[in-house]
Design an enzyme around this catalytic site. Sequence first.
Site, mmCIF file in Angstrom:
data_model
loop_
_atom_site.group_PDB
_atom_site.id
_atom_site.type_symbol
_atom_site.label_atom_id
_atom_site.label_comp_id
_atom_site.label_asym_id
_atom_site.label_seq_id
_atom_site.Cartn_x
_atom_site.Cartn_y
_atom_site.Cartn_z
ATOM 1 N NE ARG A 90 16.459 -24.906 52.196
ATOM 2 C CZ ARG A 90 17.680 -24.390 52.062
ATOM 3 N NH1 ARG A 90 18.254 -24.323 50.887
ATOM 4 N NH2 ARG A 90 18.338 -23.933 53.116
ATOM 5 N NE ARG B 111 22.718 -28.007 57.353
ATOM 6 C CZ ARG B 111 21.424 -28.169 57.625
ATOM 7 N NH1 ARG B 111 20.530 -27.397 57.060
ATOM 8 N NH2 ARG B 111 21.026 -29.104 58.462
ATOM 9 C CG ASP C 32 15.207 -24.308 60.603
ATOM 10 O OD1 ASP C 32 15.280 -23.358 59.810
ATOM 11 O OD2 ASP C 32 16.204 -24.854 61.105
ATOM 12 C CG ASP D 88 14.422 -17.262 61.993
ATOM 13 O OD1 ASP D 88 13.848 -17.430 60.903
ATOM 14 O OD2 ASP D 88 14.697 -18.204 62.760
ATOM 15 C CG HIS D 89 15.074 -18.438 57.752
ATOM 16 N ND1 HIS D 89 15.065 -18.755 59.086
ATOM 17 C CD2 HIS D 89 15.589 -19.534 57.120
ATOM 18 C CE1 HIS D 89 15.545 -19.977 59.244
ATOM 19 N NE2 HIS D 89 15.868 -20.471 58.074
ATOM 20 C CB SER E 272 17.457 -26.886 54.790
ATOM 21 O OG SER E 272 16.237 -26.273 55.093
#
Length: 783
Positions: free
Chosen positions: A671, A474, A191, A126-127, A669
């Site tokens: 990440r 965000r 995520d 999806d990213h 995030s």
Amino acid sequence: MLSARSSILRNPVLKRGLATATNLTRDSKVHQNLLEDHSFINYKQNVENLKIVKERLNNRPLTYAEKILYSHLDNPQEQDIERGVSYLKLRPDRVACQDATAQMAILQFMSAGLPEVAKPVTVHCDHLIQAQIGGEKDLKRAIDINKEVYDFLTTATAKYNMGFWGPGSGIIHQIVLENYAFPGALIIGTDSHTPNAGGLGQLAIGVGGADAVDVMADLPWELKAPKILGVKLTGKMNGWTSPKDIILKLAGITTVKGGTGKIVEYFGPGVDTFSATGMGTICNMGAEIGATTSVFPFNKSMVDYLKATRRGEIADFAQLYQKDFLSADKGCEYDEIVELDLTTLEPYVNGPFTPDLATPISKMKDVAVASGWPLDIRVGLIGSCTNSSYEDMSRSASIIKDAASHGLKAKTIFTVTPGSEQIRATIERDGQLQTFKEFGGIVLANACGPCIGQWDRQDIKKGEKNTIVSSYNRNFTSRNDGNPQTHAFVASPELVTAFAIAGDLRFNPITDKLKDKDGNEFLLKPPFGNGLPEDGYDPGEDTYTAPPADRAAVAVSIAPTSERLQVLKAFEPWNGKDALDMPILIKALGKTTTDHISMAGPWLKYRGHLENISNNYMIGAINAENKKANSIRNVYTGEYKGVPDTARDYRDQGIKWVVIGDENFGEGSSREHAALEPRFLGGFAIITRSFARIHETNLKKQGLLPLNFKNPADYDKINPDDRIDIVGLDKLAPGVDVTMKVHPKDGQVWEAPLTHTFNSEQIEWFKSGSALNKIKKDRTGSL
């Protein structure tokens, strides 16, 4: 679409012939979902674990969140349990990974040398799909550009027994809600908006890839026992107010760090007055207050949603456990309580530049003018993982139809991001998609798109001051379009749609009239729409691929010359010595989110290549010395260069370095690249006033030292050209401060105590060089 490895029926439950509602008992064997034959709901074991814990806690009444957590303990007989203090060892039910983070998670899992994942795992593409022209063309381009990464994920998921949702499937959190979430479950996801699944009564927690690897490798997953923030909802929403406004108001109350170390648990009579997808919206954006996760108790709205998504058996099974497991105990205590009256709640607009700057719509006009925000709205964006439910789309479409009856269309650019292929297909069948197109809307791919910076925006030039309004979660500086002058505001999809019609940030649809095509004034009607489609969901195109039965012959695709993927090399273990005379790479000024530390947008293409993505380390952070981004001075040469360039110069000379940061460092995030990069570039410690939860854990996992100023004012005393010693590391222990010696360029050496949150096991991660090294060492006896 990518070619499928195998096909799976959209409704395999009919093929399985599972138990029906009429013969379900608490001992029945019920599948977690319709797509896997090997995963089952473990309510009976959960309740048995819970009974052990409650006896140990003298039958103290438990909150719903506590019940889920403690019922998933690895060792309920002996585990220390104290909110805000104990580190819990947990056994999640499953793992979900989006494609940008899945690359590094899988690469780490591969380096552990295991044949397959120990728990159910899914990967969701999806990213990596950039919004540019429109859904179909953007998807086709993404599949071509990202072929190498998609091939890697396709083969790796097949090899290691994971489910694969190809590009076009939709956003990970929407797919999880539609297919995998169920009440009482514990899921981790790579995520930060994984908590979206709290809308179906499960604890869903965002983590870094190294945490996911623990679960994939059949190790207990560790989480510091959160405190519980209770949010009591009373009354019922009406008019223009929507579930999004609950979390927007709460963000204004708690701020972006008010939920750190806490689970937000909603309770009260207001909980039963709106939809499960609305609850998902609220839980999703709980990430913006730093919460570990958010959750609603199991209720009728969840039953309705489970049945609408063809999971009625799960709903019926859950109802058998509602009283003793899937609800809070009477008399349970929360660490703090916030009460919100839904009847008097009004719509909110949050921003710009931070999701906790909350302004009620009744005051927005005055605040916007007084603040000097650009009043002309350039783009309205609805959808995303936060607000793309059927209800969201229906209510927005009702506003557009009302405006159309008066001859009005969008004054702004208007984009629609369906959260999943199922949502897209259903709103196409039921007409909302056509309504959006007639309004002037651009329908984007079923993907994250502009919400994460995957937006090739062409209507403005970079540096141009402008306003956009979205239903996303965000809105940090530059996040959506890379332009630091874009004032991004977050609101409900209903309010975003109204703003798109008016084109003005001062517009209040509750009180302000518009002019129709003939110049007559009128008020927009309040939005309305069904929470669930009357004709059920249309699943659309099948984009799921199950792992093959025979995986032995599958080869994982990584080209040695790839610029997108790189096999990981283990980090060196700690040398057992104190770290002396370290330069400060950068003293970061103010808010430093994971977007500042490791930007997304165009950098997403390097998420599987540590060396290449490290070129974005801290390039968005503001240097306290010169108030510039990506401009720091090499303390040895005096030369000003970019942050990653200077870090490499230090590393290549064998020089360790530190970063100095402010409050809530690393918010945003999940990440883990924001932790992998400083480790790869030679960093030793990150020293801040405070950390966001996920980032702090990620740093520990990669063998770095996340340390906090015991005296926050010491941050102000540090000069960018000071040298740093961190001493006494041979005595590093839980709860024991670390000493930092600061050597000013001109002046007296001074000491500052530093706190940390390491437990004994995490200290071994540091000593071993990383948590992954520790796993290898435990399994093989050597690094």
